[in-house]
Design a protein around this motif. Sequence first.
Motif, mmCIF file in Angstrom:
data_model
loop_
_atom_site.group_PDB
_atom_site.id
_atom_site.type_symbol
_atom_site.label_atom_id
_atom_site.label_comp_id
_atom_site.label_asym_id
_atom_site.label_seq_id
_atom_site.Cartn_x
_atom_site.Cartn_y
_atom_site.Cartn_z
ATOM 1 N N PHE A 18 48.578 47.911 51.025
ATOM 2 C CA PHE A 18 47.291 47.437 51.534
ATOM 3 C C PHE A 18 46.687 46.474 50.524
ATOM 4 O O PHE A 18 46.716 46.718 49.317
ATOM 5 N N ASP A 19 46.156 45.377 51.047
ATOM 6 C CA ASP A 19 45.610 44.323 50.194
ATOM 7 C C ASP A 19 44.104 44.482 50.032
ATOM 8 O O ASP A 19 43.375 44.705 51.016
ATOM 9 N N TYR A 20 43.658 44.352 48.779
ATOM 10 C CA TYR A 20 42.234 44.381 48.447
ATOM 11 C C TYR A 20 41.955 43.255 47.468
ATOM 12 O O TYR A 20 42.878 42.715 46.826
ATOM 13 N N ILE A 21 40.679 42.910 47.333
ATOM 14 C CA ILE A 21 40.272 41.850 46.413
ATOM 15 C C ILE A 21 39.854 42.461 45.081
ATOM 16 O O ILE A 21 39.063 43.409 45.044
ATOM 17 N N ALA A 22 40.384 41.914 44.014
ATOM 18 C CA ALA A 22 40.019 42.369 42.667
ATOM 19 C C ALA A 22 40.630 41.409 41.660
ATOM 20 O O ALA A 22 41.478 40.569 42.000
ATOM 21 N N GLU A 23 40.160 41.481 40.426
ATOM 22 C CA GLU A 23 40.840 40.760 39.362
ATOM 23 C C GLU A 23 42.232 41.344 39.188
ATOM 24 O O GLU A 23 42.470 42.502 39.529
ATOM 25 N N PRO A 24 43.197 40.557 38.689
ATOM 26 C CA PRO A 24 44.567 41.067 38.527
ATOM 27 C C PRO A 24 44.586 42.389 37.757
ATOM 28 O O PRO A 24 43.929 42.531 36.727
ATOM 29 N N ILE A 25 45.315 43.368 38.281
ATOM 30 C CA ILE A 25 45.417 44.695 37.690
ATOM 31 C C ILE A 25 46.899 44.998 37.435
ATOM 32 O O ILE A 25 47.756 44.703 38.265
ATOM 33 N N GLU A 26 47.176 45.567 36.287
ATOM 34 C CA GLU A 26 48.551 45.861 35.921
ATOM 35 C C GLU A 26 49.133 46.925 36.856
ATOM 36 O O GLU A 26 48.487 47.941 37.130
ATOM 37 N N PRO A 27 50.350 46.709 37.381
ATOM 38 C CA PRO A 27 50.974 47.710 38.250
ATOM 39 C C PRO A 27 51.082 49.059 37.550
ATOM 40 O O PRO A 27 51.397 49.147 36.372
ATOM 41 N N GLY A 28 50.830 50.134 38.321
ATOM 42 C CA GLY A 28 50.859 51.481 37.769
ATOM 43 C C GLY A 28 49.486 52.050 37.496
ATOM 44 O O GLY A 28 49.351 53.250 37.227
ATOM 45 N N CYS A 29 48.454 51.218 37.550
ATOM 46 C CA CYS A 29 47.073 51.688 37.358
ATOM 47 C C CYS A 29 46.512 52.207 38.680
ATOM 48 O O CYS A 29 46.889 51.745 39.760
ATOM 49 N N ARG A 30 45.588 53.150 38.591
ATOM 50 C CA ARG A 30 44.944 53.697 39.778
ATOM 51 C C ARG A 30 43.639 52.962 40.065
ATOM 52 O O ARG A 30 42.953 52.503 39.144
ATOM 53 N N VAL A 31 43.310 52.879 41.342
ATOM 54 C CA VAL A 31 42.038 52.300 41.762
ATOM 55 C C VAL A 31 41.457 53.161 42.882
ATOM 56 O O VAL A 31 42.188 53.874 43.577
ATOM 57 N N GLU A 32 40.142 53.090 43.025
ATOM 58 C CA GLU A 32 39.479 53.750 44.151
ATOM 59 C C GLU A 32 39.087 52.677 45.154
ATOM 60 O O GLU A 32 38.520 51.639 44.781
ATOM 61 N N VAL A 33 39.411 52.907 46.430
ATOM 62 C CA VAL A 33 39.115 51.926 47.468
ATOM 63 C C VAL A 33 38.501 52.610 48.679
ATOM 64 O O VAL A 33 38.624 53.835 48.851
ATOM 65 N N THR A 34 37.867 51.809 49.523
ATOM 66 C CA THR A 34 37.377 52.295 50.809
ATOM 67 C C THR A 34 38.455 52.049 51.850
ATOM 68 O O THR A 34 38.952 50.927 52.000
ATOM 69 N N PHE A 35 38.839 53.113 52.561
ATOM 70 C CA PHE A 35 39.859 53.012 53.600
ATOM 71 C C PHE A 35 39.282 53.636 54.858
ATOM 72 O O PHE A 35 39.179 54.860 54.962
ATOM 73 N N GLY A 36 38.852 52.777 55.801
ATOM 74 C CA GLY A 36 38.136 53.280 56.961
ATOM 75 C C GLY A 36 36.814 53.872 56.516
ATOM 76 O O GLY A 36 36.011 53.210 55.857
ATOM 77 N N ARG A 37 36.589 55.138 56.839
ATOM 78 C CA ARG A 37 35.358 55.808 56.417
ATOM 79 C C ARG A 37 35.566 56.667 55.174
ATOM 80 O O ARG A 37 34.652 57.349 54.732
ATOM 81 N N ARG A 38 36.775 56.628 54.652
ATOM 82 C CA ARG A 38 37.100 57.457 53.489
ATOM 83 C C ARG A 38 37.224 56.621 52.234
ATOM 84 O O ARG A 38 37.387 55.398 52.291
ATOM 85 N N LYS A 39 37.129 57.306 51.112
ATOM 86 C CA LYS A 39 37.447 56.694 49.829
ATOM 87 C C LYS A 39 38.709 57.365 49.297
ATOM 88 O O LYS A 39 38.777 58.596 49.215
ATOM 89 N N LEU A 40 39.700 56.550 48.964
ATOM 90 C CA LEU A 40 40.992 57.052 48.531
ATOM 91 C C LEU A 40 41.347 56.502 47.157
ATOM 92 O O LEU A 40 40.840 55.457 46.741
ATOM 93 N N VAL A 41 42.213 57.223 46.488
ATOM 94 C CA VAL A 41 42.760 56.764 45.204
ATOM 95 C C VAL A 41 44.168 56.245 45.460
ATOM 96 O O VAL A 41 45.012 56.951 46.020
#
Length: 393
Positions: A18-41
């Motif tokens: 899934f594609d999101y907008i952010a500054e470049p992040i090193e692969p293997g790092c975790r992020v929190e995103v909004t997915f539908g009505r949920r927030k997922l890691v």
Amino acid sequence: MAASIVNIALPVPMRRLFDYIAEPIEPGCRVEVTFGRRKLVGVVLGNASESSIAPDKLKPIERKLDDTPVVSGSLLSLANWLADYHHHPIGDVLNTLLPTAYRKAIEPKSNTRLLLRLTEAGEAQLTTSMRAKKQQALLSALSSGALALDSLKRDFSTAIISACKRNHWVAEQAEIVAPQTDWSHTIQISGKPRPNAEQALAVSTILAQQDIFRPFLLEGVTGSGKTEVYLQVIEPLLLAGKQVLILVPEIGLTPQTVARFEQRFGLRVGVIHSGLTENERLLVWQQAREGSVGLVIGTRSAVFTPFKQLAMIIVDEEHDESFKQQDGMRYHARDVAVLRAKRDNAGLILGSATPSFESLGNALAKKYQLLQLHQRTGQAQLATPTLVNIRNV
């Protein structure tokens, strides 16, 4: 740094990123995103300059959870292979690889472990005669000072510990564990027996090829001393500051295996299995990744433990069906161990008295080198088989 597009694996039953907008992040790092009505890691797998989704449809990430990757490059590669081979969503695969604490949008507690100590009520109880002898034994064990909770669980059941807590005789306390990357200098070898001819041949054969990926199938009758072969093979690796992973099929086998290895090397052994608390498993996971623990013993999920310098994987009782994960992402820990050892250029020993057909087939095809132990050690004698005619019974 200009904003770009990050490709994120999310723990959802969909075989895509899934594609999101952010500054470049090193692969293997975790992020929190909004997915539908949920927030997922999710876990970042890459960065891109464009997406197949319209720019106005893309969402920004909520926040970046890690400054450095929690999933190394080799484990990311392994996760991608597992997803392709098992046709399983990559987000679920990565969710399986990560400890429970890293699946949440919180900063896991780093390098802390739980101790159990006596309270004033517990000290007073030491002078009384108790009917519950195991509870009294636990209090006696703590009389000289607090002890690590995970080590106490090897000798005392959860019910005994919980009963002492309810009576306010013991209490938990957290302790910061400082990384000790020089643990190899603390090794003290004790109780090392002289191997018999078969064991000595197996040990020398394995050590002669320890710097390359060379799978060995160690077939030995019950009581032939397979564990002693393991001990003597990993000794020079631990002394050199390298790390070793040992997989056992059942939680019940873990305490006796851990006790034997700790007694031989005088070294604290990391333990990973489902009977431990979330924080206890997380601590060992972190210590293995930073290189502050040299030997980890665990059940099937321990095959995904990250290591700083993994030199060998040993799968004991490799034929056992308990190495198969039956729900979620289905995998066989023995097969994953083979793949991981190959990718990390680590040694591999599969041990069993009754090897699986798959391993025997690989040995016959010369993919594995077969080593056999036919004799029992010490005074033990092989059982004499007797043929009994039961056709008319």
